[in-house]
Motif scaffolding. Structure first.
Motif, mmCIF file in Angstrom:
data_model
loop_
_atom_site.group_PDB
_atom_site.id
_atom_site.type_symbol
_atom_site.label_atom_id
_atom_site.label_comp_id
_atom_site.label_asym_id
_atom_site.label_seq_id
_atom_site.Cartn_x
_atom_site.Cartn_y
_atom_site.Cartn_z
ATOM 1 N N VAL A 1 78.913 79.274 19.501
ATOM 2 C CA VAL A 1 77.517 79.662 19.312
ATOM 3 C C VAL A 1 76.666 79.072 20.418
ATOM 4 C CG1 VAL A 1 75.495 79.494 17.799
ATOM 5 C CG2 VAL A 1 77.771 79.896 16.817
ATOM 6 N N VAL A 2 75.799 79.896 20.979
ATOM 7 C CA VAL A 2 74.877 79.454 22.019
ATOM 8 C C VAL A 2 73.446 79.716 21.554
ATOM 9 C CG1 VAL A 2 74.099 79.789 24.398
ATOM 10 C CG2 VAL A 2 76.536 79.923 23.852
ATOM 11 N N SER A 3 72.680 78.660 21.382
ATOM 12 C CA SER A 3 71.278 78.772 21.003
ATOM 13 C C SER A 3 70.440 78.700 22.275
ATOM 14 C CB SER A 3 70.896 77.637 20.048
ATOM 15 O OG SER A 3 69.558 77.773 19.604
ATOM 16 N N VAL A 4 69.616 79.709 22.512
ATOM 17 C CA VAL A 4 68.904 79.852 23.779
ATOM 18 C C VAL A 4 67.503 79.241 23.695
ATOM 19 C CG1 VAL A 4 68.066 81.474 25.522
ATOM 20 C CG2 VAL A 4 70.210 81.936 24.302
ATOM 21 N N ALA A 5 67.229 78.302 24.578
ATOM 22 C CA ALA A 5 65.909 77.644 24.623
ATOM 23 C C ALA A 5 65.021 78.392 25.615
ATOM 24 C CB ALA A 5 66.057 76.175 25.015
ATOM 25 N N TYR A 6 64.650 79.599 25.261
ATOM 26 C CA TYR A 6 63.836 80.413 26.163
ATOM 27 C C TYR A 6 62.425 79.827 26.303
ATOM 28 C CZ TYR A 6 62.349 82.421 21.647
ATOM 29 O OH TYR A 6 61.895 82.597 20.363
ATOM 30 N N ARG A 7 61.770 80.172 27.405
ATOM 31 C CA ARG A 7 60.427 79.675 27.673
ATOM 32 C C ARG A 7 59.436 80.233 26.646
ATOM 33 N NH1 ARG A 7 59.871 81.835 33.600
ATOM 34 N NH2 ARG A 7 61.238 83.423 32.643
ATOM 35 N N LEU A 8 58.406 79.444 26.374
ATOM 36 C CA LEU A 8 57.439 79.813 25.350
ATOM 37 C C LEU A 8 56.098 80.213 25.959
ATOM 38 C CD1 LEU A 8 58.096 76.967 22.725
ATOM 39 C CD2 LEU A 8 59.067 79.290 22.751
ATOM 40 N N ALA A 9 55.448 81.170 25.298
ATOM 41 C CA ALA A 9 54.084 81.546 25.641
ATOM 42 C C ALA A 9 53.133 80.550 24.948
ATOM 43 C CB ALA A 9 53.806 82.966 25.162
ATOM 44 N N PRO A 10 51.903 80.403 25.374
ATOM 45 C CA PRO A 10 51.256 81.115 26.490
ATOM 46 C C PRO A 10 51.506 80.498 27.866
ATOM 47 C CG PRO A 10 49.658 79.705 25.424
ATOM 48 C CD PRO A 10 50.938 79.566 24.627
ATOM 49 N N GLU A 11 52.147 79.312 27.926
ATOM 50 C CA GLU A 11 52.413 78.711 29.235
ATOM 51 C C GLU A 11 53.270 79.633 30.100
ATOM 52 O OE1 GLU A 11 52.027 75.328 26.240
ATOM 53 O OE2 GLU A 11 52.939 77.315 26.338
ATOM 54 N N ALA B 1 58.481 86.733 29.563
ATOM 55 C CA ALA B 1 59.407 85.699 30.024
ATOM 56 C C ALA B 1 60.462 85.381 28.982
ATOM 57 C CB ALA B 1 58.625 84.432 30.383
ATOM 58 N N GLN B 2 60.098 85.456 27.707
ATOM 59 C CA GLN B 2 61.015 85.136 26.613
ATOM 60 C C GLN B 2 62.184 86.129 26.595
ATOM 61 O OE1 GLN B 2 57.601 85.702 26.305
ATOM 62 N NE2 GLN B 2 57.251 83.512 26.598
ATOM 63 N N PHE B 3 61.874 87.407 26.714
ATOM 64 C CA PHE B 3 62.906 88.443 26.773
ATOM 65 C C PHE B 3 63.780 88.262 28.008
ATOM 66 C CE2 PHE B 3 63.950 92.517 28.854
ATOM 67 C CZ PHE B 3 64.917 92.981 27.976
ATOM 68 N N GLU B 4 63.157 87.971 29.140
ATOM 69 C CA GLU B 4 63.905 87.817 30.391
ATOM 70 C C GLU B 4 64.912 86.679 30.294
ATOM 71 O OE1 GLU B 4 60.677 87.277 33.048
ATOM 72 O OE2 GLU B 4 60.200 89.420 33.190
ATOM 73 N N ASP B 5 64.502 85.559 29.672
ATOM 74 C CA ASP B 5 65.418 84.425 29.524
ATOM 75 C C ASP B 5 66.589 84.772 28.609
ATOM 76 O OD1 ASP B 5 63.820 82.948 31.171
ATOM 77 O OD2 ASP B 5 63.073 81.581 29.627
ATOM 78 N N CYS B 6 66.294 85.431 27.507
ATOM 79 C CA CYS B 6 67.357 85.801 26.560
ATOM 80 C C CYS B 6 68.333 86.780 27.182
ATOM 81 C CB CYS B 6 66.742 86.379 25.284
ATOM 82 S SG CYS B 6 65.832 85.173 24.294
ATOM 83 N N LEU B 7 67.809 87.734 27.940
ATOM 84 C CA LEU B 7 68.672 88.701 28.620
ATOM 85 C C LEU B 7 69.539 88.010 29.660
ATOM 86 C CD1 LEU B 7 69.511 91.647 29.155
ATOM 87 C CD2 LEU B 7 67.597 91.797 30.778
#
Length: 348
Positions: free
Chosen positions: A85-95, A100-106
């Motif tokens: 299992v890989v839990s993705v720490a994608y970047r958060l808005a609004p910063e 960006a969240q979708f791009e990181d997950c992809l």
């Protein structure tokens, strides 16, 4: 009190705290997948063949929560389904503005698909899933990947009470659960607009549907329609909303909400028909219940295999209380056990 931003305070209460206790059945470590921070959970047992892999995207409307919030969930999935299992720490808005969240997950998903064998993962058995807005990201990633012929196909997607459309906020579940904790209808819209970097003063207009042009209402009616919601889900009450005039000003503020990276239910039929086998879980006391029901219908109509399960006694974000003795909700464990059953039942 004027001491901090609202989203920062919300994060403090929703991000959770690291679980310091080690799990004797798992190897847990932090990595980076093509520059995206991730947390890996791998069963310690020796395996004679490559394991299945699961990419998991946390919820939080793109602005809150973290891998720590879903630590118990990811440990449970890895341990009980013996999966990588890989839990993705994608970047958060609004910063980090949407998408960006979708791009990181992809990016993280593509990395695992390309390098599966290096991690001991079967490239033909990689699943993509998420909870709440994480399920939105999972659905959007799977839609994007059907366009790629240079990568292994995603084996299945797991969508746990997903947000999937920003067209109709007056479906039966939105009316019935408008004020149910932890996700009220107003909170969903306010945070959703903030996630998109928009003015929350348009919440009331969006609630009424003023952001949807008439030609789009006609096009999307075959996909987003209260008539598609089974009768039993209207038993707690449903009243068709009065017609609302379209406002170009509101649309201008909300137009990004119709992008499929935000509203995956609006994807065209040729994309929907190519999606992998799908698991959808809905909860009765959840404004997003009907989003899941409508996506279920679209997938089934397109010939995609769907496993759907519904928890009559559960609410949104029930995963938060998994294995927490101070919040002994039995539906949390039942939810996870059903997901594990689906995962372990998949055949390559």
């Amino acid at each position: 009190m004027g001491l901090s931003n609202h989203h920062i305070v919300t994060r403090f209460f929703m991000n959770g705290f690291p679980i310091l206790k080690q799990d004797p059945k798992l190897h847990i470590k932090k990595l980076q997948f093509d520059g995206v921070p991730v947390k890996q959970y791998q069963p310690r047992e020796d395996h004679t063949k490559h394991q299945r892999g699961i990419l998991f995207f946390h919820g939080g409307i793109g602005m809150c929560c973290s891998t720590d919030t879903y630590e118990r969930v990811c440990r449970y999935l890895a341990r009980e389904s013996t999966s990588f299992v890989v839990s993705v720490a994608y970047r958060l808005a609004p910063e980090h503005p949407y998408p960006a969240q979708f791009e990181d997950c992809l990016k993280a998903t593509i990395h695992l698909l390309k390098n599966a064998k290096e991690y001991g993962v079967d490239p033909d058995c990689i699943l993509v899933g998420g909870d709440s807005s994480g399920a939105t990201l999972a659905a959007a990633v799977c839609q994007e990947l059907v366009k790629r012929t240079d990568l292994p196909k995603v084996r299945a997607q797991i969508l746990l009470h997903p947000f999937l459309q920003a067209v109709d906020f007056n479906l039966p579940s939105y009316q019935q659960n408008a004020f149910v904790p932890v996700l009220s209808k107003r909170t969903l819209l306010e945070l959703g607009l903030k996630y998109l970097g928009k003015d929350s003063s348009f919440v009331q207009a969006a609630m009424k549907g003023s952001h949807v042009p008439e030609d789009m209402k006609i096009k999307w009616k075959s996909w987003i329609n209260p008539d598609h919601i089974p009768k039993r889900f209207k038993s707690r009450g449903y009243k068709p909303p009065p017609p609302t005039p379209f406002s170009p000003k509101v649309l201008e503020q909300c137009k990004e909400c119709f992008e499929t990276t935000f509203s995956p239910l609006l994807a065209e039929d040729d994309i929907i028909s190519q999606l992998p086998e799908t698991y959808i879980l809905t909860c009765e006391y959840d404004v997003l219940r009907d989003d899941g029901l409508l996506y279920k219908k679209r997938l089934e109509d397109a010939g995609v295999g769907v496993t759907w399960e519904h928890l009559e006694d559960a609410f949104h974000a029930i995963a938060f209380v998994l294995d927490m003795p101070v919040f002994p909700f039995s539906c949390a464990k039942r939810k996870m056990d059903r997901i594990v059953k689906f995962i372990t039942g998949l055949h390559v």
